[in-house]
Design an enzyme around this catalytic site. Structure first.
Site, PDB file in Angstrom:
ATOM      1  CG  ASP A  13      12.341  -1.966  -3.086  1.00  0.00           C
ATOM      2  OD1 ASP A  13      12.894  -1.244  -2.248  1.00  0.00           O
ATOM      3  OD2 ASP A  13      11.165  -1.796  -3.446  1.00  0.00           O
ATOM      4  CB  SER A  33      10.691   5.642  -1.557  1.00  0.00           C
ATOM      5  OG  SER A  33      10.538   5.028  -0.295  1.00  0.00           O
ATOM      6  CD  GLN A  59      16.723  -3.084 -10.960  1.00  0.00           C
ATOM      7  OE1 GLN A  59      16.524  -3.871 -11.868  1.00  0.00           O
ATOM      8  NE2 GLN A  59      17.381  -3.428  -9.866  1.00  0.00           N
ATOM      9  CG  HIS A 110       3.422   1.219  -5.556  1.00  0.00           C
ATOM     10  ND1 HIS A 110       3.547   2.226  -4.630  1.00  0.00           N
ATOM     11  CD2 HIS A 110       4.091   0.151  -5.056  1.00  0.00           C
ATOM     12  CE1 HIS A 110       4.265   1.782  -3.602  1.00  0.00           C
ATOM     13  NE2 HIS A 110       4.601   0.539  -3.834  1.00  0.00           N
ATOM     14  N   GLY A 143       0.838  -1.200   0.000  1.00  0.00           N
ATOM     15  CA  GLY A 143       0.000   0.000   0.000  1.00  0.00           C
ATOM     16  C   GLY A 143       0.871   1.248   0.000  1.00  0.00           C
ATOM     17  CB  ALA A 144       2.141   3.748   1.406  1.00  0.00           C
TER      18      ALA A 144
END
Ligand code: PAF
Length: 303
Positions: free
Chosen positions: A172, A207, A170, A58, A52-53
């Site tokens: 992470d 992020s 990518q 995303h 989430g967030a």
């Protein structure tokens, strides 16, 4: 929240499913072609795992998933198993309604949003996936057990959804490496697709943690992409030059406390040997104020 067993791709908003049984039933229905009579085409399912967030990074994963799959499932689950600091788990932003609004119109068909009890009915599972040696390095060094928690929940999500393809960002890089390793090592029948990091106007990687930065910290945070740029521009001069350029770019910003800066081999995610030439990845983690940020870039190391 509504439980639904069908997904309508043309609708702007995804349907929300909160149980594993509901998730499996919805996809079984899609796969059996119950919704679309006619010659049976294999239905390709993509999973975008998230906590989430949601932000534009995303959304880029979801849009890519929509390009390559017939059904796009976005999981939203704040996984207690991967948090080593209970206060970090507590302050992790949770806003399902806001996340649904951000997903609307981007191609997500289903949001799988189980409660903790649904995924961990008997408490946090005794059976866990271990991330091995690389799991204890870099991010894993400051958060012991973090990657075991990540891999365990990703394995559970893959088991619940059964996608053909699973997509990760990518940004992470270590997580991506470890998920790819797990999928290979455990013969999981899924393809891992990696989507490039989405960056803000000043190159800061998007992020969920950026929201914790105040104005001064936000300005200081661009040290991370600057370090990567410095590393890239020195890459044709070899490892020592890259590290020297990156370290000098990392210094001088008082709000930034470097945790690690390393050059790793793409096949092993271990630091490259002295004298190595070829493809590599520069990875960085730093605390900016109280917020820990990570970033990385692919480089080609020359002599
Ligand atoms: O990257 C994340 O948001 C999480 O680590 C993931 C992959 C959703 C597992 O909880």
């Amino acid at each position: 929240m509504t439980e639904a067993v069908t997904a309508d791709r043309s609708s702007a908003a995804p349907v929300v499913i909160t149980t594993i049984a509901g998730m499996r039933a919805a996809l079984a229905e899609r796969r059996s072609g119950a919704e679309a009579p006619g010659p049976a085409e294999p239905v390709r399912v993509a999973l975008v795992p998230t906590m989430g967030a949601l932000h534009t990074g995303h959304v880029a994963l979801v849009e890519r998933a929509a390009e390559i799959a017939d059904v796009v499932v976005v999981s939203i689950f704040v996984n207690p198993l991967q948090f080593t600091d209970p206060s970090d788990l507590e302050r992790y932003p949770r806003d399902l309604e806001g996340d649904l609004a951000k997903l609307a119109g981007h191609g997500a068909d289903i949001v799988f949003a189980p409660e903790v009890d649904e995924l961990y009915p008997g408490g946090l599972t005794a059976t866990r996936v271990t991330a091995g040696r690389v799991g204890g390095l870099f991010e894993g060094r400051s958060r012991p057990g973090h990657f075991d928690g990540v891999l365990t929940v990703v394995a559970k999500l893959l088991g619940s959804v059964g996608p053909d393809v699973v997509l990760f960002g990518q940004k992470d890089a270590q997580q991506v490496f470890l998920v790819q390793q797990m999928v290979t090592d455990l013969d999981m029948p899924v393809r891992v697709e990696v989507v490039e990091t989405v960056r803000d106007y000043d190159e800061l990687a998007l992020s969920s943690r950026n929201r914790f930065l105040d104005e001064r910290e936000r300005r200081a945070a661009i040290t991370l992409p600057h370090v990567l740029e410095a590393a890239e521009s020195a890459s044709d001069r070899g490892i020592d030059a890259v590290l020297a350029a990156a370290q000098s770019a990392a210094m001088g910003e008082q709000l930034v406390e470097l945790d690690y800066l390393a050059i790793v081999h793409p096949d092993t995610f271990l630091p490259v040997d002295d004298g190595y030439t070829g493809k590599a990845r520069v990875i960085i983690a730093a605390k900016v104020g109280d917020t820990r940020l990570i970033d990385n870039a692919a480089i080609y190391l020359g002599t």
